[in-house]
Scaffold this motif. Structure first.
Motif, PDB file in Angstrom:
ATOM      1  N   GLY A  28       0.787  -1.230   0.000  1.00 31.49           N
ATOM      2  CA  GLY A  28       0.000   0.000   0.000  1.00 31.49           C
ATOM      3  C   GLY A  28       0.819   1.280   0.000  1.00 31.49           C
ATOM      4  O   GLY A  28       0.288   2.369   0.216  1.00 31.49           O
ATOM      5  N   ILE A  29       2.131   1.153  -0.231  1.00 27.39           N
ATOM      6  CA  ILE A  29       2.982   2.340  -0.334  1.00 27.39           C
ATOM      7  C   ILE A  29       3.088   2.677  -1.818  1.00 27.39           C
ATOM      8  O   ILE A  29       3.780   1.988  -2.571  1.00 27.39           O
ATOM      9  CB  ILE A  29       4.382   2.096   0.289  1.00 27.39           C
ATOM     10  CG1 ILE A  29       4.272   1.915   1.799  1.00 27.39           C
ATOM     11  CG2 ILE A  29       5.319   3.265   0.007  1.00 27.39           C
ATOM     12  CD1 ILE A  29       4.072   0.499   2.236  1.00 27.39           C
ATOM     13  N   LEU A 199       5.467   9.721   7.339  1.00 29.17           N
ATOM     14  CA  LEU A 199       6.139   8.424   7.440  1.00 29.17           C
ATOM     15  C   LEU A 199       7.362   8.366   6.523  1.00 29.17           C
ATOM     16  O   LEU A 199       7.388   8.998   5.468  1.00 29.17           O
ATOM     17  CB  LEU A 199       5.172   7.298   7.057  1.00 29.17           C
ATOM     18  CG  LEU A 199       3.850   7.220   7.810  1.00 29.17           C
ATOM     19  CD1 LEU A 199       3.003   6.076   7.250  1.00 29.17           C
ATOM     20  CD2 LEU A 199       4.074   7.036   9.308  1.00 29.17           C
ATOM     21  N   GLU A 200       8.348   7.568   6.937  1.00 28.58           N
ATOM     22  CA  GLU A 200       9.543   7.405   6.109  1.00 28.58           C
ATOM     23  C   GLU A 200      10.249   6.109   6.498  1.00 28.58           C
ATOM     24  O   GLU A 200       9.948   5.519   7.538  1.00 28.58           O
ATOM     25  CB  GLU A 200      10.495   8.579   6.306  1.00 28.58           C
ATOM     26  CG  GLU A 200      11.018   8.698   7.731  1.00 28.58           C
ATOM     27  CD  GLU A 200      12.215   9.640   7.846  1.00 28.58           C
ATOM     28  OE1 GLU A 200      13.322   9.121   8.054  1.00 28.58           O
ATOM     29  OE2 GLU A 200      12.027  10.868   7.727  1.00 28.58           O
ATOM     30  N   LEU A 206      18.395   1.861   8.976  1.00 29.13           N
ATOM     31  CA  LEU A 206      17.446   1.937  10.090  1.00 29.13           C
ATOM     32  C   LEU A 206      16.161   1.130   9.867  1.00 29.13           C
ATOM     33  O   LEU A 206      15.052   1.638  10.072  1.00 29.13           O
ATOM     34  CB  LEU A 206      17.091   3.407  10.370  1.00 29.13           C
ATOM     35  CG  LEU A 206      18.250   4.272  10.857  1.00 29.13           C
ATOM     36  CD1 LEU A 206      17.843   5.743  10.874  1.00 29.13           C
ATOM     37  CD2 LEU A 206      18.702   3.840  12.251  1.00 29.13           C
ATOM     38  N   ALA A 207      16.308  -0.107   9.489  1.00 26.82           N
ATOM     39  CA  ALA A 207      15.131  -0.961   9.287  1.00 26.82           C
ATOM     40  C   ALA A 207      14.358  -1.119  10.600  1.00 26.82           C
ATOM     41  O   ALA A 207      14.952  -1.282  11.669  1.00 26.82           O
ATOM     42  CB  ALA A 207      15.553  -2.331   8.766  1.00 26.82           C
ATOM     43  N   PRO A 208      13.029  -1.091  10.522  1.00 25.38           N
ATOM     44  CA  PRO A 208      12.228  -1.253  11.737  1.00 25.38           C
ATOM     45  C   PRO A 208      12.229  -2.703  12.231  1.00 25.38           C
ATOM     46  O   PRO A 208      12.563  -3.628  11.484  1.00 25.38           O
ATOM     47  CB  PRO A 208      10.823  -0.836  11.281  1.00 25.38           C
ATOM     48  CG  PRO A 208      10.805  -1.111   9.812  1.00 25.38           C
ATOM     49  CD  PRO A 208      12.202  -0.862   9.330  1.00 25.38           C
ATOM     50  N   VAL A 209      11.862  -2.860  13.493  1.00 28.12           N
ATOM     51  CA  VAL A 209      11.620  -4.199  14.032  1.00 28.12           C
ATOM     52  C   VAL A 209      10.487  -4.829  13.224  1.00 28.12           C
ATOM     53  O   VAL A 209       9.510  -4.150  12.916  1.00 28.12           O
ATOM     54  CB  VAL A 209      11.225  -4.064  15.526  1.00 28.12           C
ATOM     55  CG1 VAL A 209      10.841  -5.417  16.118  1.00 28.12           C
ATOM     56  CG2 VAL A 209      12.372  -3.428  16.323  1.00 28.12           C
ATOM     57  N   PRO A 210      10.560  -6.098  12.813  1.00 30.26           N
ATOM     58  CA  PRO A 210      11.512  -7.149  13.196  1.00 30.26           C
ATOM     59  C   PRO A 210      12.700  -7.310  12.233  1.00 30.26           C
ATOM     60  O   PRO A 210      13.351  -8.347  12.260  1.00 30.26           O
ATOM     61  CB  PRO A 210      10.636  -8.399  13.160  1.00 30.26           C
ATOM     62  CG  PRO A 210       9.713  -8.144  12.000  1.00 30.26           C
ATOM     63  CD  PRO A 210       9.430  -6.662  12.023  1.00 30.26           C
ATOM     64  N   GLU A 217      13.659  -1.146   3.468  1.00 26.10           N
ATOM     65  CA  GLU A 217      13.059  -0.889   2.159  1.00 26.10           C
ATOM     66  C   GLU A 217      11.686  -0.251   2.336  1.00 26.10           C
ATOM     67  O   GLU A 217      11.089  -0.314   3.409  1.00 26.10           O
ATOM     68  CB  GLU A 217      12.964  -2.179   1.340  1.00 26.10           C
ATOM     69  CG  GLU A 217      12.134  -3.282   1.938  1.00 26.10           C
ATOM     70  CD  GLU A 217      12.033  -4.480   0.991  1.00 26.10           C
ATOM     71  OE1 GLU A 217      10.993  -4.594   0.316  1.00 26.10           O
ATOM     72  OE2 GLU A 217      12.999  -5.285   0.923  1.00 26.10           O
ATOM     73  N   PRO A 218      11.168   0.415   1.282  1.00 23.67           N
ATOM     74  CA  PRO A 218       9.925   1.177   1.411  1.00 23.67           C
ATOM     75  C   PRO A 218       8.721   0.384   1.918  1.00 23.67           C
ATOM     76  O   PRO A 218       7.845   0.958   2.585  1.00 23.67           O
ATOM     77  CB  PRO A 218       9.684   1.696  -0.010  1.00 23.67           C
ATOM     78  CG  PRO A 218      11.065   1.852  -0.563  1.00 23.67           C
ATOM     79  CD  PRO A 218      11.818   0.665  -0.028  1.00 23.67           C
ATOM     80  N   ALA A 219       8.656  -0.918   1.626  1.00 26.73           N
ATOM     81  CA  ALA A 219       7.524  -1.728   2.096  1.00 26.73           C
ATOM     82  C   ALA A 219       7.378  -1.667   3.609  1.00 26.73           C
ATOM     83  O   ALA A 219       6.267  -1.804   4.148  1.00 26.73           O
ATOM     84  CB  ALA A 219       7.696  -3.184   1.648  1.00 26.73           C
ATOM     85  N   TYR A 220       8.493  -1.418   4.305  1.00 26.47           N
ATOM     86  CA  TYR A 220       8.469  -1.413   5.772  1.00 26.47           C
ATOM     87  C   TYR A 220       7.844  -0.144   6.342  1.00 26.47           C
ATOM     88  O   TYR A 220       7.673  -0.033   7.563  1.00 26.47           O
ATOM     89  CB  TYR A 220       9.874  -1.611   6.335  1.00 26.47           C
ATOM     90  CG  TYR A 220      10.543  -2.910   5.944  1.00 26.47           C
ATOM     91  CD1 TYR A 220       9.801  -3.984   5.436  1.00 26.47           C
ATOM     92  CD2 TYR A 220      11.916  -3.080   6.076  1.00 26.47           C
ATOM     93  CE1 TYR A 220      10.415  -5.170   5.070  1.00 26.47           C
ATOM     94  CE2 TYR A 220      12.539  -4.269   5.717  1.00 26.47           C
ATOM     95  CZ  TYR A 220      11.785  -5.313   5.211  1.00 26.47           C
ATOM     96  OH  TYR A 220      12.404  -6.481   4.849  1.00 26.47           O
ATOM     97  N   THR A 221       7.488   0.812   5.487  1.00 24.89           N
ATOM     98  CA  THR A 221       6.720   1.975   5.933  1.00 24.89           C
ATOM     99  C   THR A 221       5.468   1.514   6.667  1.00 24.89           C
ATOM    100  O   THR A 221       5.031   2.144   7.642  1.00 24.89           O
ATOM    101  CB  THR A 221       6.314   2.862   4.734  1.00 24.89           C
ATOM    102  OG1 THR A 221       7.465   3.165   3.957  1.00 24.89           O
ATOM    103  CG2 THR A 221       5.666   4.155   5.190  1.00 24.89           C
ATOM    104  N   ALA A 222       4.892   0.406   6.205  1.00 25.59           N
ATOM    105  CA  ALA A 222       3.675  -0.130   6.824  1.00 25.59           C
ATOM    106  C   ALA A 222       3.913  -0.539   8.280  1.00 25.59           C
ATOM    107  O   ALA A 222       3.016  -0.436   9.123  1.00 25.59           O
ATOM    108  CB  ALA A 222       3.161  -1.320   6.016  1.00 25.59           C
TER     109      ALA A 222
END
Length: 255
Positions: A28-29, A199-200, A206-210, A217-222
């Motif tokens: 959805g990004i 959001l960014e 700086l990948a988010p958990v997990p 990558e941009p998919a992790y914006t979710a």
């Protein structure tokens, strides 16, 4: 959703850039904003924008970590690009005193110069600040004439710093740090003004958990949106709607 800060033109994505963009779309990004960092990043960034014209939009600026004794000639080249291409922002710019203070004076010069471009060009600025929030705010306050607007990207500061940033009319870019267990943002995010949040990812960093420690990558914006939703007791859809509206307004993007 909009990933308002992604370096998908970087070499880390050379082997699977199309798949990375597709994964973002699947989550959805649908828009990915690309900040420039130095002279070498310009062509890869513009090539990426050209490859995904309905998804990617570019910015132009000189990142503080790439400021050196050649700052005047570098800025001259960067400024020339605004006459050749349409950019959505001046960025990423700022002050970074974390790694090296050798070129602090040149960093401040470059920052102020680029803030003045933004006023001339009527564009928002995307600000990188590390170990320099007070210095950055002081210069911004000095240059703010009511027309400056933008975002402090990768925000990981205090409630007081957030309020000072908002008071100058600036947004806060929230990314992977928001999901870190000991990042402290769980105490800050519930008190932020959501009218100033976007959001960014700052991928590939700086990948988010997990996924912490791996390529971002941009998919992790979710994942960032989900974390904010949980801390604010909102639905992900509400966070998506609010932050997308904020980003569209700030960067003059069509809905």
């Amino acid at each position: 959703m909009i990933d308002t800060h992604a370096h998908i033109y970087a070499s880390e994505f050379d082997q699977d850039r199309e798949q990375v963009v597709q994964r973002a779309l699947d989550q959805g990004i649908d828009r990915i904003l690309l900040p420039n960092i130095d002279l070498d990043s310009i062509q890869p960034m513009l090539d990426t924008e050209a490859a995904f014209p309905h998804i990617c939009r570019s910015m132009m600026g000189l990142h503080p970590c790439y400021v050196d004794e050649n700052v005047d000639s570098t800025l001259e080249v960067i400024r020339g690009w605004f006459d050749k291409h349409s950019f959505i922002a001046v960025g990423e710019i700022g002050i970074d005193l974390y790694w090296d203070k050798t070129f602090r004076a040149q960093q401040e010069q470059a920052f102020v110069t680029q803030l003045r471009w933004a006023k001339q060009l009527d564009l928002p600025v995307v600000i990188h600040t590390r170990d320099s929030i007070k210095e950055t705010l002081a210069l911004l306050e000095q240059e703010q004439d009511g027309s400056l607007r933008g975002v402090f990207h990768c925000f990981g500061g205090s409630i007081e710093e957030a309020k000072a940033i908002n008071a100058l009319g600036f947004h806060l870019g929230l990314g992977g740090v928001s999901t870190f267990k000991n990042g402290g943002m769980d105490k800050v995010i519930p008190h932020l003004d959501m009218n100033y949040v976007i959001l960014e990812t700052d991928c590939p960093y700086l990948a988010p958990v997990p996924h912490r420690g791996k390529r971002n990558e941009p998919a992790y914006t979710a994942l960032v949106a989900s974390r904010i939703a949980g801390l604010r007791e909102l639905s992900v859809e509400q966070v998506d709607s609010l932050t997308t509206h904020n980003a569209e307004t700030l960067f003059s993007l069509k809905p």
